[in-house]
Write an enzyme that holds these catalytic residues in place. Sequence first.
Site, PDB file in Angstrom:
ATOM      1  N   CYS A   5       0.828  -1.203   0.000  1.00  0.00           N
ATOM      2  CA  CYS A   5       0.000   0.000   0.000  1.00  0.00           C
ATOM      3  C   CYS A   5       0.868   1.262   0.000  1.00  0.00           C
ATOM      4  CB  CYS A   5      -0.937   0.011   1.208  1.00  0.00           C
ATOM      5  SG  CYS A   5      -1.985   1.477   1.187  1.00  0.00           S
ATOM      6  N   GLY A  44      -0.789  -6.510 -11.889  1.00  0.00           N
ATOM      7  CA  GLY A  44      -0.514  -5.191 -12.428  1.00  0.00           C
ATOM      8  C   GLY A  44      -0.906  -5.081 -13.882  1.00  0.00           C
TER       9      GLY A  44
HETATM   10  C1  LIG Z   1      -9.338   1.285  -5.007  1.00  0.00           C
HETATM   11  C2  LIG Z   1      -8.157   0.416  -4.748  1.00  0.00           C
HETATM   12  C3  LIG Z   1      -7.940  -0.089  -3.481  1.00  0.00           C
HETATM   13  C4  LIG Z   1      -6.836  -0.936  -3.228  1.00  0.00           C
HETATM   14  N1  LIG Z   1      -6.691  -1.486  -1.979  1.00  0.00           N
HETATM   15  C5  LIG Z   1      -5.706  -2.416  -1.783  1.00  0.00           C
HETATM   16  C6  LIG Z   1      -5.629  -3.135  -0.549  1.00  0.00           C
HETATM   17  O1  LIG Z   1      -6.443  -2.969   0.363  1.00  0.00           O
HETATM   18  N2  LIG Z   1      -4.618  -4.043  -0.422  1.00  0.00           N
HETATM   19  C7  LIG Z   1      -3.702  -4.293  -1.425  1.00  0.00           C
HETATM   20  O2  LIG Z   1      -2.817  -5.136  -1.267  1.00  0.00           O
HETATM   21  N3  LIG Z   1      -3.781  -3.614  -2.589  1.00  0.00           N
HETATM   22  C8  LIG Z   1      -4.756  -2.729  -2.793  1.00  0.00           C
HETATM   23  N4  LIG Z   1      -4.879  -2.116  -4.018  1.00  0.00           N
HETATM   24  C9  LIG Z   1      -3.953  -2.509  -5.097  1.00  0.00           C
HETATM   25  C10 LIG Z   1      -4.537  -3.691  -5.895  1.00  0.00           C
HETATM   26  O3  LIG Z   1      -4.710  -4.822  -5.094  1.00  0.00           O
HETATM   27  C11 LIG Z   1      -3.615  -4.056  -7.069  1.00  0.00           C
HETATM   28  O4  LIG Z   1      -2.367  -4.445  -6.570  1.00  0.00           O
HETATM   29  C12 LIG Z   1      -3.409  -2.893  -8.027  1.00  0.00           C
HETATM   30  O5  LIG Z   1      -4.635  -2.228  -8.306  1.00  0.00           O
HETATM   31  C13 LIG Z   1      -2.764  -3.363  -9.337  1.00  0.00           C
HETATM   32  O6  LIG Z   1      -3.567  -4.321  -9.967  1.00  0.00           O
HETATM   33  P1  LIG Z   1      -4.536  -3.948 -11.212  1.00  0.00           P
HETATM   34  O7  LIG Z   1      -3.672  -3.300 -12.243  1.00  0.00           O
HETATM   35  O8  LIG Z   1      -5.108  -5.265 -11.638  1.00  0.00           O
HETATM   36  O9  LIG Z   1      -5.552  -3.001 -10.694  1.00  0.00           O
HETATM   37  C14 LIG Z   1      -5.935  -1.255  -4.267  1.00  0.00           C
HETATM   38  C15 LIG Z   1      -6.151  -0.715  -5.535  1.00  0.00           C
HETATM   39  C16 LIG Z   1      -7.247   0.110  -5.792  1.00  0.00           C
HETATM   40  C17 LIG Z   1      -7.453   0.642  -7.174  1.00  0.00           C
END
Ligand SMILES: Cc1cc2nc3c(=O)[nH]c(=O)nc-3n(C[C@H](O)[C@H](O)[C@H](O)COP(=O)(O)O)c2cc1C
Length: 415
Positions: free
Chosen positions: A160, A261
């Site tokens: 985070c 990602g």
């Molecule tokens: C709104 C939002 C909230 C997120 N909250 C968390 C979280 O609580 N824990 C975590 O490990 N990652 C969190 N992330 C990151 C996502 O788990 C993920 O690693 C990141 O969005 C990249 O993946 P993606 O490209 O598929 O979205 C959050 C991302 C977004 C957009």
Amino acid sequence: MAGRGFTVKKDWDNPVEHAMPAEARVPAEVRLGAVTVRPATVLAPMAGVTDTVFRRFIRHASVFTREQATGNREQEATAELVDVAISNAQSGCGLIMTEFTSADGLSRMRETKRRRYLTFYDDEHPIGAQLFGSNPETLAEAARIVEETGFDTVDLNLGCPAKRVVGCNGGSGLLRDLPKIGEIFRAIRKAVTIPFTVKFRMGWNESQIVCVELARMAEAEGLNGLALHARTREQGYSGQAQWNWIAAVKEAVRLPVVGNGDVRTPEDAAAMVAETGCDAVMIGRAAPANPWIFRQIAQYTATGSYEKPTTEDRYRMIRAYFEMMMAEAEATKDLPRDARLGDPVGKMKQFATWFTHGVPGGAKLRAVIYHARNGADVLSEVERFFVARMEAGESAELASEEAAELFSDAALICD
Ligand SMILES: Cc1cc2nc3c(=O)[nH]c(=O)nc-3n(C[C@H](O)[C@H](O)[C@H](O)COP(=O)(O)O)c2cc1C
């Protein structure tokens, strides 16, 4: 919601022949210790998004397809409300996870409030709970609570980027202190017997990339799997995820590696597997805009093509989510305030916003919804919008440039 009284068509279960080259197929399963994740796809933890309603909605997303449309409203309503478990293999999403939860908060929190953060239903298995914090004993205690609550896995957040989390040395803040991470790994590992995983970023910034070293530590300390969001903390959500680091981590350890990602389409998932050799694919921001993505990946993996949702599919989907949200709000309304689902109307508005990005006319709908005062108003505006589109016979597929816009919105929400 889903399960009783209908069958889920699974085109991908018995493919006649494999259209996908073996190296690009998302694996059929991955084992995290004693837990089998099948298929090897994971809904990413997302704060403010992946509550119990959203998780169950995704798990059951395969229900909302054209094949299942009966044309009979009564039957359709039943299909959407039943809550007998269907297997996760049918849903196409192998593992779901809670949003991150503060270990400090959890160990101090009243029982009622814990309930809000750690509530899940039987049909959510397998499900992992994610924790963040920086104190090894507190994290170990919180992991014990997670295990006692019945979660299948516990996950440590080292990714985070939010200032208030990093400021207390949690999340990606810990990436600057590997010895402390080692202490935390040992403390949690000693505290629980359920599979223990870690989700992390590549490092604090480009000159401090620690993901390979961290993965080796995780293996040495007996963790059962890891997920890499291939960005640095300094990157936030900007630029492109650097999948080559997922490949480097995969190369370095024998632990199952979950790649994360920028997977927005089934083609992306296949490309990530082909480029990195990862054992599973994790999807975050694409899921609220396209809850079919897990089903599409399974179908694409098996057949080389996949179905796209129609306007009617979209309408059924959003309506089902709203009904689930209102049912959960109703079911928890007599509980103490901190045990209730947080602001269901706000969540409906948020979901409608994500879900209608790229749908022609969606901006107008979002403006109207913004002023809605209760759940019923949101629902009726959405209904009016989609019924008009269906009558006009319009397609509601996401335009790619608007899907990209959605991605930057999501990033704003997180930070
Ligand atoms: C709104 C939002 C909230 C997120 N909250 C968390 C979280 O609580 N824990 C975590 O490990 N990652 C969190 N992330 C990151 C996502 O788990 C993920 O690693 C990141 O969005 C990249 O993946 P993606 O490209 O598929 O979205 C959050 C991302 C977004 C957009």
